[in-house]
Scaffold this motif. Structure first.
Motif, PDB file in Angstrom:
ATOM      1  N   VAL B 240       0.839  -1.210   0.000  1.00  0.00           N
ATOM      2  CA  VAL B 240       0.000   0.000   0.000  1.00  0.00           C
ATOM      3  C   VAL B 240       0.874   1.260   0.000  1.00  0.00           C
ATOM      4  CG1 VAL B 240      -1.605   1.355   1.400  1.00  0.00           C
ATOM      5  CG2 VAL B 240      -2.037  -1.078   1.020  1.00  0.00           C
ATOM      6  N   ARG B 241       1.942   1.249   0.793  1.00  0.00           N
ATOM      7  CA  ARG B 241       2.844   2.396   0.843  1.00  0.00           C
ATOM      8  C   ARG B 241       3.409   2.685  -0.555  1.00  0.00           C
ATOM      9  NH1 ARG B 241       8.449   2.664   2.326  1.00  0.00           N
ATOM     10  NH2 ARG B 241       8.439   0.443   2.798  1.00  0.00           N
ATOM     11  N   ARG B 242       3.833   1.651  -1.247  1.00  0.00           N
ATOM     12  CA  ARG B 242       4.435   1.841  -2.569  1.00  0.00           C
ATOM     13  C   ARG B 242       3.401   2.240  -3.617  1.00  0.00           C
ATOM     14  NH1 ARG B 242       9.638   2.763  -1.439  1.00  0.00           N
ATOM     15  NH2 ARG B 242      10.715   0.910  -0.629  1.00  0.00           N
ATOM     16  N   VAL B 243       2.185   1.682  -3.524  1.00  0.00           N
ATOM     17  CA  VAL B 243       1.179   2.007  -4.532  1.00  0.00           C
ATOM     18  C   VAL B 243       0.773   3.477  -4.378  1.00  0.00           C
ATOM     19  CG1 VAL B 243      -1.104   1.481  -3.535  1.00  0.00           C
ATOM     20  CG2 VAL B 243      -0.571   0.755  -5.850  1.00  0.00           C
ATOM     21  N   ARG B 244       0.811   3.975  -3.157  1.00  0.00           N
ATOM     22  CA  ARG B 244       0.525   5.407  -2.932  1.00  0.00           C
ATOM     23  C   ARG B 244       1.674   6.274  -3.427  1.00  0.00           C
ATOM     24  NH1 ARG B 244      -2.377   5.694   3.044  1.00  0.00           N
ATOM     25  NH2 ARG B 244      -4.131   4.322   2.552  1.00  0.00           N
ATOM     26  N   GLU B 245       2.918   5.823  -3.223  1.00  0.00           N
ATOM     27  CA  GLU B 245       4.078   6.572  -3.735  1.00  0.00           C
ATOM     28  C   GLU B 245       4.033   6.662  -5.260  1.00  0.00           C
ATOM     29  OE1 GLU B 245       7.368   5.214  -0.412  1.00  0.00           O
ATOM     30  OE2 GLU B 245       7.886   5.018  -2.521  1.00  0.00           O
ATOM     31  N   LEU B 246       3.620   5.566  -5.887  1.00  0.00           N
ATOM     32  CA  LEU B 246       3.551   5.530  -7.346  1.00  0.00           C
ATOM     33  C   LEU B 246       2.574   6.581  -7.854  1.00  0.00           C
ATOM     34  CD1 LEU B 246       4.492   4.011  -9.916  1.00  0.00           C
ATOM     35  CD2 LEU B 246       2.647   2.368  -9.529  1.00  0.00           C
ATOM     36  N   LEU B 247       1.473   6.761  -7.164  1.00  0.00           N
ATOM     37  CA  LEU B 247       0.496   7.775  -7.553  1.00  0.00           C
ATOM     38  C   LEU B 247       1.016   9.177  -7.238  1.00  0.00           C
ATOM     39  CD1 LEU B 247      -3.277   7.417  -7.385  1.00  0.00           C
ATOM     40  CD2 LEU B 247      -2.272   9.588  -6.714  1.00  0.00           C
ATOM     41  N   GLU B 248       1.568   9.315  -6.048  1.00  0.00           N
ATOM     42  CA  GLU B 248       2.059  10.613  -5.576  1.00  0.00           C
ATOM     43  C   GLU B 248       3.214  11.145  -6.432  1.00  0.00           C
ATOM     44  OE1 GLU B 248       0.686  12.159  -2.977  1.00  0.00           O
ATOM     45  OE2 GLU B 248       2.102  13.851  -3.054  1.00  0.00           O
ATOM     46  N   LEU B 249       4.170  10.264  -6.753  1.00  0.00           N
ATOM     47  CA  LEU B 249       5.387  10.721  -7.425  1.00  0.00           C
ATOM     48  C   LEU B 249       5.332  10.611  -8.946  1.00  0.00           C
ATOM     49  CD1 LEU B 249       8.035   9.181  -5.006  1.00  0.00           C
ATOM     50  CD2 LEU B 249       7.367  11.577  -5.181  1.00  0.00           C
ATOM     51  N   GLU B 250       4.609   9.622  -9.444  1.00  0.00           N
ATOM     52  CA  GLU B 250       4.619   9.389 -10.896  1.00  0.00           C
ATOM     53  C   GLU B 250       3.234   9.529 -11.525  1.00  0.00           C
ATOM     54  OE1 GLU B 250       7.388   9.120 -12.402  1.00  0.00           O
ATOM     55  OE2 GLU B 250       8.853   8.332 -10.981  1.00  0.00           O
ATOM     56  N   GLY B 300      -6.662   7.249   4.028  1.00  0.00           N
ATOM     57  CA  GLY B 300      -6.441   7.049   5.454  1.00  0.00           C
ATOM     58  C   GLY B 300      -5.026   6.618   5.770  1.00  0.00           C
ATOM     59  N   THR B 301      -4.804   6.217   7.018  1.00  0.00           N
ATOM     60  CA  THR B 301      -3.455   5.873   7.448  1.00  0.00           C
ATOM     61  C   THR B 301      -3.063   4.494   6.942  1.00  0.00           C
ATOM     62  OG1 THR B 301      -4.214   4.798   9.463  1.00  0.00           O
ATOM     63  CG2 THR B 301      -3.802   7.175   9.600  1.00  0.00           C
ATOM     64  N   LEU B 302      -1.752   4.232   6.938  1.00  0.00           N
ATOM     65  CA  LEU B 302      -1.267   2.907   6.542  1.00  0.00           C
ATOM     66  C   LEU B 302      -1.763   1.840   7.509  1.00  0.00           C
ATOM     67  CD1 LEU B 302       2.439   3.376   5.383  1.00  0.00           C
ATOM     68  CD2 LEU B 302       0.452   2.781   3.986  1.00  0.00           C
TER      69      LEU B 302
END
Lengths: 90, 315
Positions: B240-250, B300-302
């Protein structure tokens, strides 16, 4: 420090219900022998004919040990070893 | 690009750079966007290829009933193809899969048989095998053991990657039926053997591993460990952390399993940086996030996301 070993539900009959146990050793094989001394019967469920059983997956810090030398995989203090039954995806 | 019909529009997916997630200018991550397939997932490749091969072999005739154990994407792909080709489809699906997947299957006309949550897809496979015995006239393509599944990637996904990125050093993909990695792995073993093939498998909650005994474990018949170089287990928190980073950064909105694959890919990238080498690492993005919105993984939170995914088949 020791090595933390996470035990799946199905094998907790050997650990008195504990989700994690601790052990020591330089390789996975030594670690399993060390744990077996306190949790009799666990080794037989994990190892058969000197190899990991087909439906048992073991991960050292999330990496499958079969790609790190299997039972000979090196382990060290602070590692987390996770044991899981093999399940289907897809 | 122009195609005769939707069934012809499978594959040839874009490979896009991930400059913000890449750790160094010469250690690059790339995403192969398999959500750009006709029903929105990588499984279109395998499902259509399995149908085409079965038709060629004479196993599938007009009006036939297809049966398949699936946690979702393969069923959705088969349902679309079955509708266009005039087959009936029965999917056996674990009950702990997202509601979106069930709705999509129903929309394309598939019938759903639910299997118990405990034991996950293992149970779906068992129920499907029982149904196959009871209905010998039904055709089970059986994605876990059907070579056409891997063949779709051996002849499609693998060559596409090499053509778009001749400097590829790593391919990282999810491990479910193992078809994607078996096909890509075999292709690179034969055509560029120095490419490192990395598997990321989802680590679910305890319920999914709730087998009655270890003999009920399951390794797909397709799986050949020699075709991959490393295999990582990734839990829901990292996914979940990485899938959110993928949206946030890329800006890419991916399914949760892609988060797990990205997590393993980033670990590879950091190893390469540490070793002072260069790399072009391909991440196979199996699907978009649409089908998983109801799981709560995107808000929401992780901690909350991790809780809500406990017991779910999120990949």
């Amino acid at each position: 420090m020791a090595i933390e070993v996470r035990i799946p539900t199905i094998l907790r009959t050997h650990t008195g219900g504990a989700k994690t146990v601790e052990g020591a050793g330089k390789t996975l094989s030594e670690l399993i022998d060390d744990i077996e001394a306190r949790h009799v019967g666990l080794k037989e469920r994990l190892v058969h004919n000197g190899d990991l059983r087909k439906f048992v997956n073991v991960y050292v810090n999330d990496e499958d040990v079969r790609f790190r030398g299997g039972l000979g995989a090196e382990v060290s203090d602070g590692d987390v070893v996770t044991v899981l039954p093999a399940v289907a995806g897809g | 690009m122009r195609f005769a019909s939707l069934l012809d529009a499978v594959g040839q997916t874009p490979l896009v750079g991930l400059p913000r997630l890449s750790p160094a200018p010469d250690v690059r991550l790339w995403a192969k966007l398999e959500d750009r397939n006709p029903t929105g997932s990588v499984k279109d490749r395998a499902a259509l290829r399995m149908i085409v091969e079965a038709e060629k072999d004479g196993l599938l005739r007009p009006g036939a009933t297809l049966l398949e154990p699936t946690s979702g994407n393969t069923g959705i792909s088969l349902a679309m193809a079955a509708k266009l080709k005039g087959y009936r489809l029965v999917c056996v699906m674990p009950e702990n899969t997202s509601e979106e997947r069930r709705q999509l299957l129903r929309m394309w006309g598939a019938e759903i048989v639910s299997s118990p949550a405990a034991g996950g897809s293992n149970e779906a496979v068992r129920v499907a095998k029982r149904l196959a015995e009871e209905h010998p006239d039904w055709v089970m393509l059986y994605q876990y053991g059907n070579q056409a599944n891997a063949l779709a990637h051996y002849e499609g996904t693998g060559p596409e990657i090499l053509a778009d990125l001749p400097s590829v050093t790593h391919v990282v993909a999810g491990l479910g039926t193992t078809g994607t990695l078996m096909g890509i792995g075999r292709f690179f073993r034969e055509h560029k053997p120095d490419v490192t093939i990395v598997a990321a498998e989802p680590r679910y909650g305890e319920l999914v591993y709730g087998l009655r005994n270890l003999d009920e474990g399951f390794v797909p018949e397709l799986y050949d460990a020699r075709l991959i170089d490393a295999r990582f287990s990734v839990g829901p928190r990292d996914a979940v952390r990485r899938v959110r980073e993928l949206l946030e950064l890329e800006g890419i909105f991916a399914g949760i399993s892609t988060g797990a694959v990205l997590h393993a890919a980033i670990a590879q990238a950091h190893q390469v940086v540490k070793a002072g080498r260069t790399a072009d690492i391909v991440v196979i993005m199996a699907d978009g996030g649409w089908k998983y919105l109801s799981t709560g993984a995107y808000e929401g939170t992780l901690d909350a996301a991790e809780d809500t995914l406990e017991g779910q088949l999120w990949a």
